[in-house]
Each structure stands twice: as structure tokens, then as C-alpha cells.
Design a protein around this motif. Structure first.
Motif, mmCIF file in Angstrom:
data_model
loop_
_atom_site.group_PDB
_atom_site.id
_atom_site.type_symbol
_atom_site.label_atom_id
_atom_site.label_comp_id
_atom_site.label_asym_id
_atom_site.label_seq_id
_atom_site.Cartn_x
_atom_site.Cartn_y
_atom_site.Cartn_z
ATOM 1 N N LEU A 143 0.818 -1.210 0.000
ATOM 2 C CA LEU A 143 0.000 0.000 0.000
ATOM 3 C C LEU A 143 0.857 1.268 0.000
ATOM 4 O O LEU A 143 0.385 2.327 -0.409
ATOM 5 N N ARG A 144 2.072 1.171 0.485
ATOM 6 C CA ARG A 144 2.979 2.313 0.454
ATOM 7 C C ARG A 144 4.361 1.847 0.054
ATOM 8 O O ARG A 144 4.708 0.677 0.209
ATOM 9 N N ASP A 145 5.139 2.775 -0.497
ATOM 10 C CA ASP A 145 6.495 2.469 -0.932
ATOM 11 C C ASP A 145 7.458 2.744 0.208
ATOM 12 O O ASP A 145 7.420 3.821 0.805
ATOM 13 N N ARG A 146 8.307 1.785 0.521
ATOM 14 C CA ARG A 146 9.247 1.952 1.638
ATOM 15 C C ARG A 146 10.309 3.006 1.348
ATOM 16 O O ARG A 146 10.834 3.640 2.267
ATOM 17 N N GLN A 147 10.659 3.187 0.083
ATOM 18 C CA GLN A 147 11.766 4.079 -0.268
ATOM 19 C C GLN A 147 11.315 5.406 -0.842
ATOM 20 O O GLN A 147 12.070 6.366 -0.851
ATOM 21 N N ARG A 148 10.090 5.476 -1.320
ATOM 22 C CA ARG A 148 9.623 6.690 -2.005
ATOM 23 C C ARG A 148 8.343 7.197 -1.341
ATOM 24 O O ARG A 148 7.623 6.459 -0.707
ATOM 25 N N GLY A 149 8.068 8.473 -1.576
ATOM 26 C CA GLY A 149 6.872 9.065 -1.002
ATOM 27 C C GLY A 149 5.607 8.770 -1.772
ATOM 28 O O GLY A 149 4.506 8.901 -1.248
ATOM 29 N N ILE A 150 5.758 8.386 -3.041
ATOM 30 C CA ILE A 150 4.602 8.162 -3.907
ATOM 31 C C ILE A 150 4.577 6.697 -4.316
ATOM 32 O O ILE A 150 5.568 6.168 -4.829
ATOM 33 N N ARG A 151 3.469 6.031 -4.097
ATOM 34 C CA ARG A 151 3.323 4.615 -4.454
ATOM 35 C C ARG A 151 2.486 4.492 -5.722
ATOM 36 O O ARG A 151 1.320 4.874 -5.760
ATOM 37 N N LYS A 152 3.121 3.967 -6.781
ATOM 38 C CA LYS A 152 2.441 3.724 -8.048
ATOM 39 C C LYS A 152 2.624 2.243 -8.391
ATOM 40 O O LYS A 152 3.639 1.840 -8.939
ATOM 41 N N PRO A 153 1.652 1.386 -8.018
ATOM 42 C CA PRO A 153 1.774 -0.037 -8.347
ATOM 43 C C PRO A 153 1.782 -0.262 -9.860
ATOM 44 O O PRO A 153 1.136 0.478 -10.611
ATOM 45 N N ARG A 154 2.477 -1.271 -10.289
ATOM 46 C CA ARG A 154 2.556 -1.553 -11.734
ATOM 47 C C ARG A 154 1.188 -1.936 -12.293
ATOM 48 O O ARG A 154 0.935 -1.787 -13.494
ATOM 49 N N GLN A 155 0.292 -2.427 -11.417
ATOM 50 C CA GLN A 155 -1.029 -2.861 -11.888
ATOM 51 C C GLN A 155 -1.977 -1.689 -12.151
ATOM 52 O O GLN A 155 -3.040 -1.874 -12.749
ATOM 53 N N LEU A 156 -1.608 -0.491 -11.687
ATOM 54 C CA LEU A 156 -2.506 0.656 -11.792
ATOM 55 C C LEU A 156 -1.930 1.720 -12.722
ATOM 56 O O LEU A 156 -0.723 1.846 -12.865
#
Length: 289
Positions: free
Chosen positions: A32-45
């Protein structure tokens, strides 16, 4: 978001990084969140899923209260300075589609308060940031420079403070006090509040740990009603007329016997303990009352 509601006790409790790893989608791990980055963009979305604001200790740069601007809405910075960075494009796509996002706000090392749904409502390229609505007002049309616009601005500012600051403030205070009432050391989180020393309605009533006390509901009410005061040396005082009253065990053990006693719980970090100057001003109000 339904899963987050269950796991966070309807938004009352922060979640650890490890807690968030438990989420599964279609039986598979889904972050649900990216450990290293502030913005999470899943490859599925096609668009972003979540934003993260990392925890900042007291005195560190960019405290979270500065994230809310004068219009009552939050600003979230681009990733880097390139407007075409993949993560910035993912946020822009979420804004275009009006997709709900999750905002993970750090309240301690490895702990996050989940605020959701939030929506991106505008972009300010000259400042390299997006405008975030946290209160469901993103679709309300208002004529510019109207009375309604000013009323809405005030409403948005008030509800943003409530929606963002209050749960984040509570989580930070509960972490610092290890979920214990400062006055009586009660440890049941459902019966504890994060109380402001300087009221949040005051211009100086910032949502910072040093302006907070973990108090059980009876001691919070007594503190706000000026029945109970705390001096700058962390000593509890009960209003004089109540000391001679005869009533039930709550008055005797919960209030009268705390008079003249030190606080039973304080943050381990001295930098997170109640600000003595704020306590002094609060204690003056108690004595005047």
C-alpha cells in the motif's frame, strides 16, 4: 481502504510498516505504500495509490503542521523537480481521474497514520506541488470571490485540521506517552485522549507533542474545565473548593488524591515532554478560574 479501516480501529490507531505488509489483493502481497519513495504507483494501476509523509522529530525541518496552507488544503511536493517524472505523472493521472488516494502520515519511526480518502484537486507547477483535499469538498463548485467561497474556505480549513491534525496529533501523543494517562497512568487507549495544553482554537495551539498530554477522559475534562491544573514542574493541582467536597470514590481517588502529586507518565524523550512555558500559561488560566 476497507482493510485499513479494520486494521486501524476505524482510523484511531497508527499502523507500523510491518502491519501494512499484511495486506493481500487476490491472495497476493500488495504493498500500500512504498518503503523508499513518497509516492506509491503499483505496476497494476495507471495512477498513484498512496502518498507518504515521513515522521519528523520535534525541532526537525518541515513539521507537518506547515503542510496545511491558508486555504485549508494540504500541499504535497513533486518527486524531484522533473514534472515528467513517472511518479509525478502517476499523481497527475490520479488527479485527472479523480481517484481516491491514501495518505500515510508518519507519527513515529516506522509508524503511520492512514488518512483516506484524499483527492488531488489542483497542481501548482511553479511551486512543484499538488493540492490535496482531505475533506470531501473537491467536487463542490463555488463562484470565485463570493461569500460562499469564503465560507467554504473556512469550512475546509476547519475540517482539514480536524481530519488531518487530530488523528496525527493523537497518534504522536499516545506513542510518546506509551498509551498512558499522564495523571493516573490508565493504560486503556479507548479511554484516553490527546489533550492540548494551549487550546487548538488558539493561534499558538499547534498540534505538536510538546503541546500535548495523554489524559484519560475524566482528567481531560477536568483539565479543560480548570478543575485540574498542571504547573511547569509537572505537579498536579486540584481546584481548592473540590478538595473539601465529599462525594464518591472518583472524586476522592481520581482527583483529590492526585493533588500535589507529580505526573505519573511522561515521554521518555525529554524533547517530547510538555513545554514548560505552555504549562505556565495554562496554569495561570487554572488559577484565575
Amino acid at each position: 481502504m476497507a482493510w485499513l479501516t479494520v486494521r486501524s480501529n476505524d482510523g484511531a490507531d497508527p499502523l507500523s510498516s510491518e502491519d501494512l505488509l499484511d495486506f493481500r489483493f487476490n491472495g497476493e502481497e500488495f504493498r500500500l505504500r512504498d518503503r523508499q519513495r513518497g509516492i506509491r504507483k503499483p505496476r497494476q494501476l495507471r495512477s498513484a495509490l498512496s502518498l507518504t509523509t515521513v515522521y519528523r522529530p520535534e525541532g526537525a525541518n518541515r513539521p507537518y503542521e506547515d503542510a496545511i496552507h491558508s486555504d485549508g488544503r494540504v500541499r504535497y511536493k513533486w518527486r524531484g523537480t522533473n514534472p515528467l517524472h513517472a511518479e509525478n505523472r502517476a499523481l497527475r493521472e490520479a488527479m485527472r481521474q479523480q481517484k481516491p488516494l491514501i495518505w500515510f502520515h508518519g507519527v513515529g519511526d516506522g509508524y503511520y497514520q492512514a488518512i483516506y480518502p484524499v483527492f488531488l484537486v489542483a497542481e501548482e507547477p511553479e511551486l512543484q506541488q499538488f493540492v490535496v483535499a482531505t475533506d470531501g469538498t473537491q467536487d463542490i463548485p463555488v463562484a470565485p470571490a463570493s461569500v460562499a467561497e469564503e465560507a467554504l474556505r473556512r469550512y475546509v480549513e476547519r475540517t482539514t485540521l480536524a481530519r488531518v491534525h487530530q488523528p496525527v496529533f493523537r497518534s504522536m501523543v499516545m506513542r510518546a506517552y506509551e498509551t498512558r494517562c499522564a495523571v493516573c497512568e490508565l493504560k486503556h487507549g479507548q479511554l484516553l485522549d490527546a489533550a492540548h495544553i494551549t487550546p487548538d482554537s488558539h493561534a499558538e495551539g499547534i498540534a505538536a507533542v510538546t503541546n500535548g498530554l495523554a489524559l484519560c477522559k475524566i482528567h481531560h475534562s477536568a483539565f479543560d474545565a480548570r478543575i485540574l491544573g498542571i504547573d511547569p514542574n509537572y505537579t498536579v493541582h486540584i481546584r481548592p473548593d473540590l478538595l473539601d467536597e465529599i462525594d464518591g470514590p472518583m472524586l476522592r481517588y481520581g482527583l483529590q488524591e492526585r493533588h500535589g502529586q507529580q505526573l505519573m507518565a511522561l515521554p521518555k524523550l525529554r524533547s517530547e515532554r510538555p513545554d514548560r512555558q505552555r504549562l505556565e500559561h495554562s496554569f495561570e488560566r487554572f488559577r484565575a478560574g
